[in-house]
Design a protein around this motif. Sequence first.
Motif, PDB file in Angstrom:
ATOM      1  N   PRO A 116       0.819  -1.212   0.000  1.00 45.95           N
ATOM      2  CA  PRO A 116       0.000   0.000   0.000  1.00 45.95           C
ATOM      3  C   PRO A 116       0.855   1.265   0.000  1.00 45.95           C
ATOM      4  O   PRO A 116       1.957   1.287   0.541  1.00 45.95           O
ATOM      5  CB  PRO A 116      -0.794  -0.104   1.306  1.00 45.95           C
ATOM      6  N   GLY A 117       0.308   2.307  -0.604  1.00 46.83           N
ATOM      7  CA  GLY A 117       0.934   3.619  -0.539  1.00 46.83           C
ATOM      8  C   GLY A 117       0.353   4.426   0.602  1.00 46.83           C
ATOM      9  O   GLY A 117      -0.687   4.072   1.166  1.00 46.83           O
ATOM     10  N   LEU A 118       1.011   5.507   0.959  1.00 47.81           N
ATOM     11  CA  LEU A 118       0.452   6.442   1.927  1.00 47.81           C
ATOM     12  C   LEU A 118      -0.841   6.991   1.354  1.00 47.81           C
ATOM     13  O   LEU A 118      -0.912   7.326   0.176  1.00 47.81           O
ATOM     14  CB  LEU A 118       1.437   7.578   2.195  1.00 47.81           C
ATOM     15  N   GLY A 120      -3.720   5.271   1.199  1.00 42.28           N
ATOM     16  CA  GLY A 120      -4.653   4.259   0.737  1.00 42.28           C
ATOM     17  C   GLY A 120      -4.491   3.812  -0.698  1.00 42.28           C
ATOM     18  O   GLY A 120      -5.331   3.060  -1.198  1.00 42.28           O
TER      19      GLY A 120
END
Lengths: 207, 207
Positions: A116-118, A120
Motif C-alpha cells: 500500500p501507498g500512503l 490508501g
Amino acid sequence: MRCFVPFAVDSPKTRLGSFLSPAERQSFATAMLLDVLDTLVSAGLDPTVLSTAPITDDRIPSRATITVDDRELTTAVNAQLAEHTPTLIIMADLPLVQPRDIPRLVDNEAEITIAPGLGGGTNALVVREPAFRVDYHGASYLDHRQAAVELDATVQTVDSRRLATDIDESADLAEVLIHGTGTAHDWLVESGFELDTTGGRVGVHRS
Amino acid sequence: MRCFVPFAVDSPKTRLGSFLSPAERQSFATAMLLDVLDTLVSAGLDPTVLSTAPITDDRIPSRATITVDDRELTTAVNAQLAEHTPTLIIMADLPLVQPRDIPRLVDNEAEITIAPGLGGGTNALVVREPAFRVDYHGASYLDHRQAAVELDATVQTVDSRRLATDIDESADLAEVLIHGTGTAHDWLVESGFELDTTGGRVGVHRS
C-alpha cells in the motif's frame, strides 16, 4: 515475472505544480521512472513501461521495453492482467525503492500481494489470480483487498516504507532528499531543493 | 530487552488541534499509547512508559511500568541509555505497529538499528553501543546515522511503513482508519471520523 510500470507522459505530478514548472515536473517524473527501472533491472526483472505516449531517453536501461497504451491507468493495467499472470504492477513514482525490496513482492506466494501507498493507494501489486482486476480510483488498497476477498484469493500486505512512499506532494520531496540515492535525488539537489528542518516534520525549500 | 516508550502527558498532538479538542487529543494520544504497549507485550517485551507526569489508566497492560521523568525527550532518553544497553526506544504515536514488526528491530545485530519516521524522524531505535546518545530535534534520522558513523558503530535501517507512520497530522488519521485495528482506530471511528476519498490522497472528515 512480467512487470509493468505505468507512466503518464502528459502533465505528470500536478500536485507538485506550486514547486515545479510543467517542464520540470516532466523531467522529475522521468528521473523517478529511471530510478524504478534501474531498481527492477538490478533485481533481475525485465520491466515494461506502460506509457501513455512514446518516450525516448537514452538513460532507459536496455532491458526495459516501452509499450504505448493511451487508455487510462485502470483500463491499461487490466488489459495486461487479462493477458497473463503472474504480473507485477509497480508505480513509476517510487524512487526510494531498492532492489532488495522487490523479492518481498515477487517471492510472495499469495494470490494477491499488495504494497500500500500512503493515503490508501496501491503502489505495487503482484497478481497471481487470473480473474483479479484493478481499480486505482479512491482508496484502492481497501478496494483491492475487497476484490481479492470476493474471489476467495489469498492476500498479503508488504510492510515497506520505501514501497509506500510515492512522490506526489511537496512533503514527499523531503523523503527523496533524506533517503534517496539515485537520479530523482540528484535531480532535486541540482534543482536547488534542500531540507527545511524549521517545522514539525522536515520539509523542503528551494534556493 | 529494555524498552522505553516516551509519552508527553500535557498538550500532546498539537498539530491535530484543528480536528480535536485538547481533551480529545489527550484521549487519542492515550489510545495510541495503549496500542503500542499491547503490541510490545504481545511481542514478549516488558515496556516502560517514560512519562512526563504520572498516568493511571486501567487499560495499561500489567506487564508495563510507568516511570515519571519530566525532562525533555532527548534528555530523558539519554539518561536511560547512559544506564544500560541494549535498549529499545519506540514512540507512543505508532498505533499501526504490529507484534511481528518488533523482531525486525530487536533481533537486528547492528549496534544502531533505526526505523525512520516520515519526515526524517526516528520512530524506533535499538541502541547496542553504550556511548551512543540521541538528539530528537530536526531530521533526527540523519543526525542519528551521523552520530553512529562518528562512533564507528554499525547501522541498520528498518524499512517498515507501519513503523514509519507516526500520527501527527490530519492526513495521518487516514492511515489509522485504513490500516489500524486497535484502540486508536476504534477511538477515531467512535469519534465520527471517516475516510474522505474525494481528494488526491485519501483523507478524513468528521461527521
